[in-house]
Every structure is written in C-alpha cells, then in structure tokens.
Scaffold this motif. Structure first.
Motif, PDB file in Angstrom:
ATOM      1  N   HIS A 167       0.832  -1.212   0.000  1.00 48.47           N
ATOM      2  CA  HIS A 167       0.000   0.000   0.000  1.00 48.47           C
ATOM      3  C   HIS A 167       0.863   1.259   0.000  1.00 48.47           C
ATOM      4  CE1 HIS A 167      -4.034   1.834   1.415  1.00 48.47           C
ATOM      5  NE2 HIS A 167      -3.292   2.769   0.824  1.00 48.47           N
ATOM      6  N   LYS A 178      -8.471  -1.856  -6.592  1.00 47.62           N
ATOM      7  CA  LYS A 178      -8.728  -1.097  -5.366  1.00 47.62           C
ATOM      8  C   LYS A 178     -10.108  -0.462  -5.461  1.00 47.62           C
ATOM      9  CE  LYS A 178      -7.795   1.147  -1.482  1.00 47.62           C
ATOM     10  NZ  LYS A 178      -6.701   2.057  -1.213  1.00 47.62           N
ATOM     11  N   TYR A 215     -12.513   2.176  -3.372  1.00 49.64           N
ATOM     12  CA  TYR A 215     -12.622   3.151  -2.277  1.00 49.64           C
ATOM     13  C   TYR A 215     -14.094   3.278  -1.889  1.00 49.64           C
ATOM     14  CZ  TYR A 215      -7.800   4.663  -3.143  1.00 49.64           C
ATOM     15  OH  TYR A 215      -6.436   4.705  -3.283  1.00 49.64           O
ATOM     16  N   HIS A 245     -10.617   0.250   0.539  1.00 47.85           N
ATOM     17  CA  HIS A 245     -10.570   1.267   1.585  1.00 47.85           C
ATOM     18  C   HIS A 245     -11.972   1.279   2.177  1.00 47.85           C
ATOM     19  CE1 HIS A 245      -9.325   5.418   3.199  1.00 47.85           C
ATOM     20  NE2 HIS A 245     -10.515   5.140   3.708  1.00 47.85           N
ATOM     21  N   HIS A 295      -5.496  -0.695   5.587  1.00 46.57           N
ATOM     22  CA  HIS A 295      -5.338   0.153   6.790  1.00 46.57           C
ATOM     23  C   HIS A 295      -6.482   0.104   7.787  1.00 46.57           C
ATOM     24  CE1 HIS A 295      -7.786   2.662   4.256  1.00 46.57           C
ATOM     25  NE2 HIS A 295      -6.790   3.191   3.581  1.00 46.57           N
ATOM     26  N   ARG A 312      -6.396   9.411   6.268  1.00 48.92           N
ATOM     27  CA  ARG A 312      -7.603   8.583   6.254  1.00 48.92           C
ATOM     28  C   ARG A 312      -7.179   7.125   6.223  1.00 48.92           C
ATOM     29  NH1 ARG A 312      -8.381  12.737   7.383  1.00 48.92           N
ATOM     30  NH2 ARG A 312      -9.810  14.329   6.592  1.00 48.92           N
ATOM     31  N   ASP A 346       0.770   2.621   3.722  1.00 46.78           N
ATOM     32  CA  ASP A 346      -0.086   3.699   3.197  1.00 46.78           C
ATOM     33  C   ASP A 346       0.752   4.981   3.036  1.00 46.78           C
ATOM     34  OD1 ASP A 346      -2.186   5.021   2.106  1.00 46.78           O
ATOM     35  OD2 ASP A 346      -3.384   5.136   3.932  1.00 46.78           O
TER      36      ASP A 346
HETATM   37 ZN    ZN Z   1      -7.102   4.300   1.822  1.00 45.33          ZN
END
Ligand code: ZN
Ligand code: DOR
Ligand code: ZN
Length: 357
Positions: free
Chosen positions: A13, A98, A100, A132, A156, A202, A228
């Motif tokens: 990440h 990915k 979000y 995410h 995360h 975030r 991240d």
């Molecule tokens: Zn993220």
C-alpha cells in the motif's frame, strides 16, 4: 542481536503519485524511499491524477514506471462507476483492484451497489480486490466476500470495531485479510495537538483503545503491515485545506523493529507481516538473492536525509531501535549506509501481460 538479516520486505500500500503528483513523489523518489526502508517490492495505489481507471492511463503509467522504478513495483487498477467496462482489460496490467468505499484523497469512490456487483463479477477471481473500507463499510466488504466466495483484502484497518468484525469473519472461515499501518499502531488522537495536519490521514488516527486493539490483534487477525505511504508537501500540509496522508516507507521497518526490541512483537511475526503474508495474499513473485541487513542500534528519525520527495515524517524526533544498513536486490547492492545505488529503471514491473504473476 546487533545485526539482522531479513528478506526483502513487501509493502502492498503506497501512493507513488504518478501521474499528476510528481511534486509530492514519483516512481524514482518513492522507490528510493522504499529501498532506504528495506522494502524491495511495492504496490502503488490508483488514486492518481488522472486515476488508473482506463487502459490508456494505466499503460502510459506503466511505461513511465518501467523506466524509473528502482525496486519492484505492481500497480493497482481503480474501480470507478464510469469505467466499469474497462475492468477486464485493466486486469491484464494491474496486480489487483482497489475499491474506495469511504472518503479520502482524490475523487475515486464507489458508493453504489451496481458498481460493486460489477467489480465482483468482472474482476478475475485469481486477482485480489482490496478495499478502503471504514466502520460499517467493512461489513459491506465482508458481505461481498461471502456472497461471491472470493478473497477480499481490507486496507489500513484502524478501529477496534473493524478489527473485531474481521476477526469474526475469519472465525467463520471467510477468506478476508487485512493490513495495519505503522502510524495507526504508533500514533493516536492524543498526538494530534502536537502534530496538527501532519497527523491527519484517512482513516484518521484512532483512540488509545483502538490502538490497543490493533496491537492485541497483531499476532492473529492482522495479516500485514503496510505503510499507506501518502506523501504531500509541507506547503500543502500547512495550507488552509491540508490533504490527508503521511509518508511511511522509510520509517515502517525501524518502527516495527522497535516493537521487536521492546518485546511487543517477535521477529518471526514481523517477517510474516512485512514479507511472507503480503507476498502470498497478492500472489507476488519471489525475489531471488534479495535481502536486507539491519543494524540494531538506537537512532533518531530525522527529516533530513529522507529519500521521499515530500521530505518530512510524522515520526521525526522519535527514537527507534534499528536502521537499514544494506539492501541487496537480485544480487546487486541497492542501498548501503545512507547511499542509494539502485538506478531508475532497475526495478521490475508486474504483472507482465500474458504471464502469470
Ligand atoms: Zn485508503
Ligand atoms: O490519508 C490518506 N491519504 N488516505 C488515503 O486513503 C489516501 C491517501 C492519499 O492518497 O493521500
Ligand atoms: Zn492509501
């Protein structure tokens, strides 16, 4: 234990900011920072400008990457409601997808079920879907994992309620995995008065109770440590509208080694979290003749001498238990005692279209 030899570490990440954010980072500076942190293999996120949601942008970005990366890199494709039809062709050139689900830096977002359905139907089953997802969005991801009977990776994870949900899903046998960041392990809301915008990211920093839950699950529920790494310039962070995100590639291993030195984590578990598990979860290739030599000696994290273009760390001033002395990538010394030796273009880019990872 004065010296340690570790495998090349894997960070699944990072934000390397190409295209569109080279004033914050680019492939050459970001992969330099990775090597300086003992990381030889990174996955880069698609919330670039423009984002990696069309074949054209992904191919152009891959071309730039091939010429400039100093360690091995894979790119994520991004899920976007407007570009769902592109998913099958993106899958040929991206390591993973990915999605979000919650607010963060950049406009890439999925907030409707039809787009989620399309992602889970169209993205190849053998490639990971990473999310995410915060708070109840973690339950959405677990539901999709169960409904489609396919793996989902949570980025995360930062709250007690989230790691507990994932523990329950794992107890049911669902193929979910998750990562935590060093900043969510080593910082909390209690650090915000001191850090200001330099402590804004975030997901936001958790309560001390959230942090305790992450440490408690580090030996079980949590599969990976991922940085991240989200560089923004100090000018941006000190502006009236500071973007969320902190860099982390150069501080992740020293921080986790500090946990080892303090008896909070075994060295074996550190290697699972930072190399073995991330490589297995994302199906990344082995790197032959690749290792990291670490000197276990107290050092202070400093802003000067960092290789990330943003040039700062939220951990500046903190004492850590070890430093990366040497990194060897495929038999070549890539980094040694603060000196970067790997040239731009010496890293490998995956996947190679038409070849299995
Ligand atoms: Zn993220
Ligand atoms: O703090 C963050 N910054 N979180 C994210 O999810 C994105 C990242 C960025 O790209 O700056
Ligand atoms: Zn991120």
């Amino acid at each position: 234990m004065d010296w340690l030899k570790l495998p090349g570490l894997v960070d699944v990440h990072t934000h390397l900011r190409v295209p569109g954010g080279a004033h914050k980072e680019d492939f050459a500076t970001g992969t330099a920072a990775a090597l300086a942190g003992g990381i030889t293999q990174v996955l880069a996120m698609p919330n670039t400008s423009p984002p990696l949601v069309t074949r054209d942008v992904l191919q152009k970005t891959r071309q730039v990457a091939r010429q400039t990366i100093r360690c091995d890199v894979g790119l994520f494709a991004g899920a976007s409601p407007a570009h769902i039809a592109a998913l099958p062709e993106l899958a040929e050139e991206a390591v993973a997808l990915k999605i979000y689900l919650n607010d963060t830096f950049g406009p890439l977002r999925v907030e409707d079920v039809p787009t989620l359905l399309a992602c889970f139907r169209m993205w190849p089953r053998e490639k990971m879907i990473a999310m995410h997802a915060e708070r109840q969005s973690v339950a959405v991801g677990i539901g999709l994992c169960a409904a489609f009977e396919r793996p989902v990776h949570f980025c995360h994870i930062s709250r007690k309620e989230e790691v507990e949900l994932i523990a329950e899903a794992k107890a049911q046998g669902l193929p979910v995995t998750c990562e935590v960041t060093p900043h969510h392990l080593f910082l909390s809301q209690a650090d915000l008065p001191r850090l200001g915008a330099l402590g804004d990211m975030r997901p936001v920093l958790g309560t001390p109770e959230d942090v305790a839950a992450l440490w408690a699950h580090l030996g079980s529920t949590i599969d990976c440590v991922a940085t991240d790494h989200a560089p923004h310039t100090l000018v941006e962070k000190r502006s009236d509208n500071p973007p969320p995100g902190v860099p982390g590639l150069e501080t992740s291993l020293p921080l986790m080694l500090t946990a080892v030195a303090n008896g909070r984590l075994s060295l074996e578990r550190l290697i699972d979290l930072m190399a073995t598990n991330p490589r297995r979860i994302f199906g990344l290739p082995e790197q032959p003749d690749t290792w990291v030599e670490v000197e276990m000696t107290p050092v202070k994290i400093r802003n000067d001498g960092l290789f990330t273009r943003c040039g700062w760390s939220p951990f500046a001033g903190m004492q850590v238990a070890g430093r990366v002395a040497r990194v060897v990538l495929r038999g070549k010394v890539a980094f040694e005692n603060g000196r970067l030796l790997a040239e731009p273009g010496s890293g490998e880019l995956w996947p190679i279209p038409g070849e299995k990872l």
